[in-house]
Enzyme design. Structure first.
Site, PDB file in Angstrom:
ATOM      1  N   GLU A 184       0.830  -1.128  -0.281  1.00 50.72           N
ATOM      2  CA  GLU A 184      -0.262   0.407  -0.079  1.00 50.72           C
ATOM      3  C   GLU A 184       1.203   1.358   0.250  1.00 50.72           C
ATOM      4  O   GLU A 184       0.306   2.655   1.050  1.00 50.72           O
ATOM      5  CB  GLU A 184      -1.300  -0.267   1.298  1.00 50.72           C
ATOM      6  CG  GLU A 184      -2.022  -1.539   1.264  1.00 50.72           C
ATOM      7  CD  GLU A 184      -2.686  -1.361   1.857  1.00 50.72           C
ATOM      8  OE1 GLU A 184      -2.946  -0.232   2.954  1.00 50.72           O
ATOM      9  OE2 GLU A 184      -3.747  -1.945   2.408  1.00 50.72           O
ATOM     10  N   ASN A 230       2.599  -5.604  -2.655  1.00 53.90           N
ATOM     11  CA  ASN A 230       0.886  -5.491  -2.452  1.00 53.90           C
ATOM     12  C   ASN A 230       0.348  -4.293  -2.602  1.00 53.90           C
ATOM     13  O   ASN A 230       0.557  -3.759  -1.648  1.00 53.90           O
ATOM     14  CB  ASN A 230       0.604  -6.215  -1.673  1.00 53.90           C
ATOM     15  CG  ASN A 230      -1.173  -7.376  -1.470  1.00 53.90           C
ATOM     16  OD1 ASN A 230      -0.454  -7.959  -1.883  1.00 53.90           O
ATOM     17  ND2 ASN A 230      -0.474  -6.925  -0.216  1.00 53.90           N
ATOM     18  N   HIS A 266     -10.122  -7.259  -2.078  1.00 53.19           N
ATOM     19  CA  HIS A 266     -11.660  -6.726  -1.244  1.00 53.19           C
ATOM     20  C   HIS A 266     -12.422  -6.093  -1.821  1.00 53.19           C
ATOM     21  O   HIS A 266     -12.235  -4.948  -1.708  1.00 53.19           O
ATOM     22  CB  HIS A 266     -10.857  -5.680   0.123  1.00 53.19           C
ATOM     23  CG  HIS A 266      -9.949  -6.390   0.769  1.00 53.19           C
ATOM     24  ND1 HIS A 266      -9.493  -7.787   2.157  1.00 53.19           N
ATOM     25  CD2 HIS A 266      -8.074  -6.206   0.880  1.00 53.19           C
ATOM     26  CE1 HIS A 266      -9.178  -7.591   2.019  1.00 53.19           C
ATOM     27  NE2 HIS A 266      -8.368  -7.187   1.467  1.00 53.19           N
ATOM     28  N   GLU A 295      -5.229 -11.062  -1.129  1.00 56.69           N
ATOM     29  CA  GLU A 295      -6.288 -11.337   0.507  1.00 56.69           C
ATOM     30  C   GLU A 295      -8.140 -11.356  -0.549  1.00 56.69           C
ATOM     31  O   GLU A 295      -8.868 -10.119   0.071  1.00 56.69           O
ATOM     32  CB  GLU A 295      -6.453  -9.542   1.102  1.00 56.69           C
ATOM     33  CG  GLU A 295      -4.898  -9.369   0.944  1.00 56.69           C
ATOM     34  CD  GLU A 295      -4.373  -8.011   2.148  1.00 56.69           C
ATOM     35  OE1 GLU A 295      -5.245  -7.354   2.233  1.00 56.69           O
ATOM     36  OE2 GLU A 295      -3.496  -8.275   1.681  1.00 56.69           O
ATOM     37  N   ASP A 297     -12.059 -11.504  -0.732  1.00 52.73           N
ATOM     38  CA  ASP A 297     -12.915 -11.426   0.222  1.00 52.73           C
ATOM     39  C   ASP A 297     -14.300 -10.855  -1.158  1.00 52.73           C
ATOM     40  O   ASP A 297     -13.512  -9.505  -1.407  1.00 52.73           O
ATOM     41  CB  ASP A 297     -13.083 -10.630   1.496  1.00 52.73           C
ATOM     42  CG  ASP A 297     -12.266  -9.518   1.674  1.00 52.73           C
ATOM     43  OD1 ASP A 297     -12.674  -8.426   0.736  1.00 52.73           O
ATOM     44  OD2 ASP A 297     -11.698  -9.674   2.867  1.00 52.73           O
TER      45      ASP A 297
END
Ligand code: XIL
Length: 386
Positions: A184, A230, A266, A295, A297
């Site tokens: 990030e 990432n 996400h 990651e 979801d």
């Protein structure tokens, strides 16, 4: 309890969803309209959950199928939970530590490292034939408090950060398949994350070169680990991914090591659209490096105001998981697949729950640790396109 029998199908009028979310899970972006086409495709309302018959997600898959797990002192630690252990071993071939390999966990004071919890998790993984993805060497969040109050000139900050990366990557060398080296570093507009509430102490004190320095130190400490940059919103923001692509090209020109880009993903049930996701994956494929979904979801309660997951929303989630996994598999060639990791086992453990006011069910297993239709959606896509 998911009843595996469909009792009946009722006709209903499809009302278009009116809200959607960002890929980050950090902010809800209400300015983007949903894909009406997809909603209109669903004309029937289910009253029962559709069957889930997945023996093992990872079966026959030759790239990492991962899941993030709590460990250490967390009440939901996989090391204390037979149900979580069983599902991790049955369905996945890789683990990410959800929290315990972050800077604050591994490096609580300037002079002490605490590797006990992470070593226990890495040992659990290797004892059960699972590989490990390291998360994360350098991030602006979940830094140790001593780091945030560290004082020194640029050179002192460089040495402090490099000492962390070198010590941690050396400790785990040979035991991890890959690392998120930097997490990030960019904002959605493509600028470096700098000041403000979620600013980066690394950028503020070292400048943009903190990123390449972290990659160089990680490669030196663990030459065999794949090294990833990432970030969130990479599947939706052209500006943010553009900045990452430019960084990778620059690294490639200057022989700075980088092996792949991690797309956190996400995301929500209707945003970003599948064609955008594919186009974003393609930009990294074109760089010749790996693409890893790190990651995943999928939030489903961004507009519906549900109290519980209904069969028809579960079905939408199944299709959404199927579409996202299919997009990955049809866009990323085998040699460039870093794998797919979901950010948690059961809905009850999902970080999304604490992030928004409404309840949600973003993962593949329900509160009873039973596979949801979403699990079937992932398995169907893997079987079709792997
Ligand atoms: C999250 C964890 O899931 C939470 O338990 C924790 O409280 C905060 O961090 N991007 C990342 C992950 O890279 O490390 C974050 O994990 C989720 C967003």
């Amino acid at each position: 309890m998911i009843n595996l029998r469909i009792i009946s199908l009722l006709l209903f009028t499809c009302i278009g969803l009116i809200a959607c979310g960002s890929d980050g899970g950090h902010q809800v972006d209400k300015s983007k309209l949903p894909d009406k086409q997809e909603d209109n495709n669903q004309q029937e309302k289910l009253t029962e959950f559709t069957p889930v018959t997945v023996a093992s997600l990872k079966e026959g898959v030759d790239f990492p199928i991962g899941v993030a797990v709590p460990a250490g002192n967390y009440g939901s630690s996989i090391l204390l939970s037979e149900e979580r252990q069983n599902l991790a071993i049955q369905h996945f071939n890789q683990l990410s530590a959800e929290n315990i390999m972050k800077m604050d966990a591994l490096h609580p004071t300037q002079d002490t490292f605490n590797f006990t919890d992470a070593d226990n998790l890495v040992n659990f993984a290797s004892n059960n034939g699972l590989s490990m993805h390291g998360h994360v060497l350098v991030w602006h969040s979940q830094t140790a408090s001593w780091m945030r109050s560290f004082t020194g000139d640029k050179q002192a900050w460089i040495e402090m950060m490099e000492n962390h990366v070198t010590t941690v990557a050396t400790h785990f060398a040979g035991r991890l398949k890959s690392w998120d080296v930097v997490n990030e570093a960019f904002l959605d507009d493509g600028n470096y994350r700098n000041t403000g509430d979620s600013g980066s102490i690394w950028y503020q004190n070292i400048g943009a070169e903190f990123i390449e320095r972290a990659f160089i130190a990680a490669r030196a400490a663990d030459p065999d680990a794949e090294l990833y940059y990432n970030d969130y919103n990479l599947s939706s923001s052209a500006a943010k991914l553009g900045a990452v692509v430019n960084m990778v090209k620059d690294f490639q020109n200057r022989n700075i090591p980088i092996d792949g880009v991690g797309f956190q993903m996400h995301i929500s049930g209707n945003y970003p659209g599948i064609s955008a996701i594919k186009a974003q994956f393609q930009k990294v494929v074109d760089l010749g490096i790996k693409v890893k979904i790190t990651e995943l979801d999928i939030r489903m309660n961004t507009a519906e105001n549900l109290d519980e997951l209904t069969p028809d929303i579960a079905e939408k989630q199944k299709k959404r998981y199927y579409d996202v996994i299919s997009a990955y598999l049809t866009t990323v060639p085998s040699a460039q697949r870093g794998g797919i990791t979901v950010w948690g086992i059961s809905d009850v453990d999902s970080w999304i729950i604490g992030l928004y006011d409404s309840p949600d069910w973003p993962l593949l297993f329900n509160a009873e640790f039973e596979g949801k239709p979403a699990l079937q959606g992932v398995a169907d896509a893997l079987a079709e396109f792997k």
